[in-house]
Scaffold this motif. Structure first.
Motif, PDB file in Angstrom:
ATOM      1  N   LEU A  10       0.857  -1.187   0.000  1.00 51.11           N
ATOM      2  CA  LEU A  10       0.000   0.000   0.000  1.00 51.11           C
ATOM      3  C   LEU A  10       0.889   1.231   0.000  1.00 51.11           C
ATOM      4  O   LEU A  10       2.041   1.168   0.448  1.00 51.11           O
ATOM      5  CB  LEU A  10      -0.894   0.003   1.249  1.00 51.11           C
ATOM      6  CG  LEU A  10      -2.330  -0.532   1.089  1.00 51.11           C
ATOM      7  CD1 LEU A  10      -2.332  -1.927   0.488  1.00 51.11           C
ATOM      8  CD2 LEU A  10      -3.038  -0.564   2.424  1.00 51.11           C
ATOM      9  N   THR A  11       0.356   2.345  -0.453  1.00 51.92           N
ATOM     10  CA  THR A  11       1.149   3.571  -0.459  1.00 51.92           C
ATOM     11  C   THR A  11       1.152   4.183   0.944  1.00 51.92           C
ATOM     12  O   THR A  11       0.419   3.751   1.834  1.00 51.92           O
ATOM     13  CB  THR A  11       0.576   4.616  -1.430  1.00 51.92           C
ATOM     14  OG1 THR A  11      -0.695   5.035  -0.938  1.00 51.92           O
ATOM     15  CG2 THR A  11       0.411   4.046  -2.836  1.00 51.92           C
ATOM     16  N   GLU A  54      -2.259   5.453   1.757  1.00 53.70           N
ATOM     17  CA  GLU A  54      -3.223   4.372   1.981  1.00 53.70           C
ATOM     18  C   GLU A  54      -3.026   3.732   3.355  1.00 53.70           C
ATOM     19  O   GLU A  54      -3.994   3.408   4.044  1.00 53.70           O
ATOM     20  CB  GLU A  54      -3.103   3.313   0.879  1.00 53.70           C
ATOM     21  CG  GLU A  54      -3.686   3.769  -0.447  1.00 53.70           C
ATOM     22  CD  GLU A  54      -3.165   2.986  -1.636  1.00 53.70           C
ATOM     23  OE1 GLU A  54      -3.626   3.261  -2.755  1.00 53.70           O
ATOM     24  OE2 GLU A  54      -2.288   2.112  -1.473  1.00 53.70           O
ATOM     25  N   ARG A 107      -4.430   6.222   5.874  1.00 58.93           N
ATOM     26  CA  ARG A 107      -5.893   6.256   5.860  1.00 58.93           C
ATOM     27  C   ARG A 107      -6.457   4.996   6.526  1.00 58.93           C
ATOM     28  O   ARG A 107      -7.428   5.046   7.273  1.00 58.93           O
ATOM     29  CB  ARG A 107      -6.402   6.372   4.429  1.00 58.93           C
ATOM     30  CG  ARG A 107      -7.883   6.643   4.381  1.00 58.93           C
ATOM     31  CD  ARG A 107      -8.331   7.138   3.017  1.00 58.93           C
ATOM     32  NE  ARG A 107      -7.893   8.494   2.734  1.00 58.93           N
ATOM     33  CZ  ARG A 107      -7.367   8.879   1.578  1.00 58.93           C
ATOM     34  NH1 ARG A 107      -7.201   8.012   0.608  1.00 58.93           N
ATOM     35  NH2 ARG A 107      -7.006  10.135   1.398  1.00 58.93           N
TER      36      ARG A 107
END
Ligand SMILES: Nc1ncnc2c1ncn2[C@@H]1O[C@H](COP(=O)(O)OP(=O)(O)O)[C@@H](O)[C@H]1O
Ligand SMILES: [Mg+2]
Lengths: 378, 316
Positions: free
Chosen positions: B95-96, B99, B102
């Motif tokens: 995931l970035t 991301e 979040r």
């Protein structure tokens, strides 16, 4: 329960599947491949049943009958044989699974009486294929009979009192289309969903353990039930997509008649998808390695689903003890739902029993999953 | 200050795995806003203790209260009030940066209205501006660690547990990480941070030294130095070393004398005895320079404290 957390988990899981070619392949290619393998296994291969011919007369009439078999597309004539012994040998060597035997006086008897016997011999070891092939043969014969009756009428001015090209052993086939594929393809869809669904979710928890992300995850206030629902969200979407794909293939590609309503189909399919994903999730919770979880999911779903769901082996022909066992094999409910929706056009009211059974399963899974997952490293 | 209850309190906290006692009756009390260092060799029981404080492992005996909640009875309340960085990097590599933030913001139920601001804060803190959309797998160690810290503090937890957050990270990135820890502590966050880098103990308000599951010592870095030695340490350049050692070991007022490179380290019960060393050594035919007082490194102190606490065990 917090919807926010469920959605956060669902979105994260979706991104991970989306970016992982292996998961994506399981999610999207596996159903395609299985639909081709299992679907064609029961229908298209049977389209060209290897057939031997023992034409003892070799007349215009007899050759025309053989030609009718070939033209139907359901049979491929692999051999022309001189006698019964040769037929047996050819069957033993699996060069054909059936033989058409046309007697030496075929056209003469036919012309005289309007009716002539033709013998067909089928290898009964694969009852499934044999039944289908016999159904096809009956279809070919009845077309030939109709054709003969028309010619007789043209020649004699009246219809023959007793028409029949063959003295075929009459067999009652459950669906009038002579086509067992209508019966089996819906079952194939159920089997594929059961297998793929459990595979999809069987990895979700073990992946967190193996990648070491679980410790961080369970240090947050996330609840076990939120974890389960969040993890199922993206797979539910994938599962429904797979289901839609397989069902569309059944209707448009394999041409299984669809008499039911889309709403009933969507409702029952969602229920079943939830159950199969939940089963995979439970396996995932219990088994911490991805390989292990995937294999257990395969064994736990493959055997009962293929053997006990009734998709090929009719449940009412099983011994009583095994028949009792099938009640816990959840795909059996979906197999019977799909058959009823496809072939009989059944609605929710008629499907109350299998739907109730699946609902109980769903409730049971939620209940177990909420308890099975412990937020602990002990 | 003294009236406020401690943010983290443990009494006789114990963890037994099968027949092995990994954590053995640990008593800790960490005040609000304090940076407590947790130091000890590998296998000492640091991670096990931290996991019990996070509610991830159930204590076998004793109790622990974190942010006012008992970890065994109210683990969910504890989890809502802590941030945790596990020893092994455990964000989602596929995931970035954004991301991951979040995701954890969602799990910690950070208010939507606050989310953008908290994410910006975490990204700035971690120095990840411009890399918000990079996959975490592509980041170097220091960035990953700071991002993990960012994820752990999105919900403004009053207590932070950091398990070897700087292991395997370059010295420059380590220093930067400690700056962040101090910024958080200045904002009132209570922090328990474990490390096996002895030099990092100097960055802590207090240090708990743990060895074989037991608390060997606890105090400020300078207190520990004093306790550890129980005297004054001198460096002595002399030759021959062997004769000098023999003479010193016989001399009254000398607690310890050890070879340290080409010199000796001599621990005296009283610093004033240093002046008499010269005559003592001359009598033993040793040439010596004047003894030089030295401040022991914390590492020195720890080695001493550990050997001292292990001794009674060896005797029994
Ligand atoms: N789940 C477990 N089961 C058995 N032994 C464990 C378990 N976790 C840790 N240990 C043991 O407990 C001891 C302390 O481990 P740990 O707390 O990880 O030490 P540290 O973090 O100080 O390096 C080690 O000897 C380790 O092998
Ligand atoms: Mg550790």
């Amino acid at each position: 329960m917090s919807l926010r957390r469920v959605l956060a988990l669902g979105f994260k899981e979706f991104l991970q599947v989306w970016r992982d070619p292996r998961s994506l392949a399981v999610a999207l290619l596996m159903p395609l491949m299985q639909m081709v393998l299992l679907g064609y296994g029961v229908s298209l291969d049977i389209r060209r049943v290897p057939l031997c011919v023992q034409d003892q007369e070799n007349s215009t009439e007899s050759r025309a009958l053989v030609e009718d078999f070939v033209a139907s597309g359901w049979f491929a004539i692999t051999r022309t044989l001189p006698d019964n012994a040769a037929v047996r040998t050819a069957m033993d060597r699996e060069q054909c699974i059936g033989a058409l035997v046309i007697p030496v006086d075929f056209s003469r008897v036919l012309a005289a009486t309007g009716q002539a016997p033709v013998q067909s011999i089928f290898d009964a070891t694969d009852t499934n294929t044999t039944n289908i092939a016999i159904g096809y043969a009956e279809g070919v014969i009845s077309l030939a009979t109709a054709d003969f009756a028309a010619r007789w009428e043209a020649a004699h001015g009246t219809r023959p009192t007793r028409v029949g090209v063959v003295d075929f052993e009459p067999r009652v086939w459950f669906n009038e289309g002579l086509d067992s594929k209508n019966f089996i393809i819906p079952g194939v869809v159920a089997v594929i969903l059961a297998l793929v669904g459990a595979q999809l979710t069987s990895l979700t928890i073990s992946r967190e353990w193996e990648r070491g992300t679980m410790e961080q995850l369970i240090s947050t206030p996330v609840q076990p039930i939120e974890l389960m629902l969040g993890k199922l969200v993206p797979y539910f979407a994938i599962g429904l997509f797979d289901a839609a794909f397989c069902l569309a293939a059944a209707i448009f590609w394999f041409r299984v008649p669809f008499l039911g309503s889309i709403v009933t189909l969507a409702l029952t399919t969602s229920l079943f998808t939830f159950v199969v994903l939940g089963i995979g999730y439970l396996i995932s919770v219990r088994i911490r390695s991805q390989i292990g979880a995937s294999q257990v999911a395969l064994v736990l779903t493959m055997l009962p689903t293929t053997l006990l769901s009734g998709y090929t082996f009719p449940i009412d022909q099983m011994p009583a003890a095994i028949r009792a066992l099938t009640f816990i094999v959840y795909p059996r409910y979906y197999v019977s739902i799909l058959r009823a929706v496809f072939l009989k056009g059944s609605g929710v009211a008629e499907l109350a029993f299998p739907m109730l059974a699946l609902t109980l399963y769903a409730v049971f899974i939620i209940w177990v999953a909420a308890r099975a997952f412990r937020k602990s490293l002990d | 200050m003294s009236a406020a209850p401690p943010s983290v309190l443990t009494e006789g906290l114990t963890k037994i795995f099968g027949r092995f006692t990994a954590v053995d009756h640990i008593d800790l009390s960490i005040a609000t806003g304090e940076v407590m260092g947790f130091i000890g060799p590998n296998g000492a029981g640091k991670s096990t203790t931290i996991r019990m404080l996070c509610g991830l492992l159930r204590p076998s005996a004793g109790r622990a209260v974190v942010a006012g909640f008992d970890v065994a009875r109210k683990p969910e309340a504890v989890r809502a009030h802590i941030g945790y960085m596990s020893q092994k990097f455990s964000l989602y590599g596929d995931l970035t940066v954004r991301e991951n933030l979040r995701f954890f913001g969602g799990l910690y139920s950070v208010r939507q209205s606050e989310m953008a601001e908290r994410m910006r804060f975490a990204i700035t803190m971690a120095g990840l501006e411009g890399r918000e959309n990079a996959l975490v797998n592509t980041l170097a160690g220091g960035w990953k660690q700071r991002l993990a810290l960012g994820c752990a503090i999105l919900h403004r937890p009053p207590v932070l547990f950091l398990d070897e957050p700087t292991s395997g990270v370059e010295p420059e990135a380590r220093r930067r990480f400690w700056d962040l820890i101090h910024d958080l502590a200045a904002g009132g966050v209570t922090i328990l941070v474990s490390t096996h880098y002895m030099d990092e103990a100097e960055y802590c308000n207090r240090v708990a030294l743990i060895d074989r599951g037991r608390l060997a010592a606890i105090g400020t870095p300078s207190e520990l130095r004093g306790h550890a030695l129980g005297g004054a340490l001198f460096e002595l350049a002399c030759s021959p070393l062997g004769a000098a050692l023999a003479a010193l070991h016989r001399a009254p007022g000398v607690i310890e004398a050890n070879v340290f490179g080409d010199r000796l380290h001599v621990l005296l019960a009283d610093a004033s005895a240093a002046a008499s060393l010269h005559t003592l050594l001359a009598a033993a035919n040793v040439r010596a320079e004047a003894p030089r007082p030295i401040a022991p490194s914390l590492e020195d102190a720890f080695v001493r404290l550990v050997t001292r606490t292990r001794r009674p065990e060896a005797a029994s």
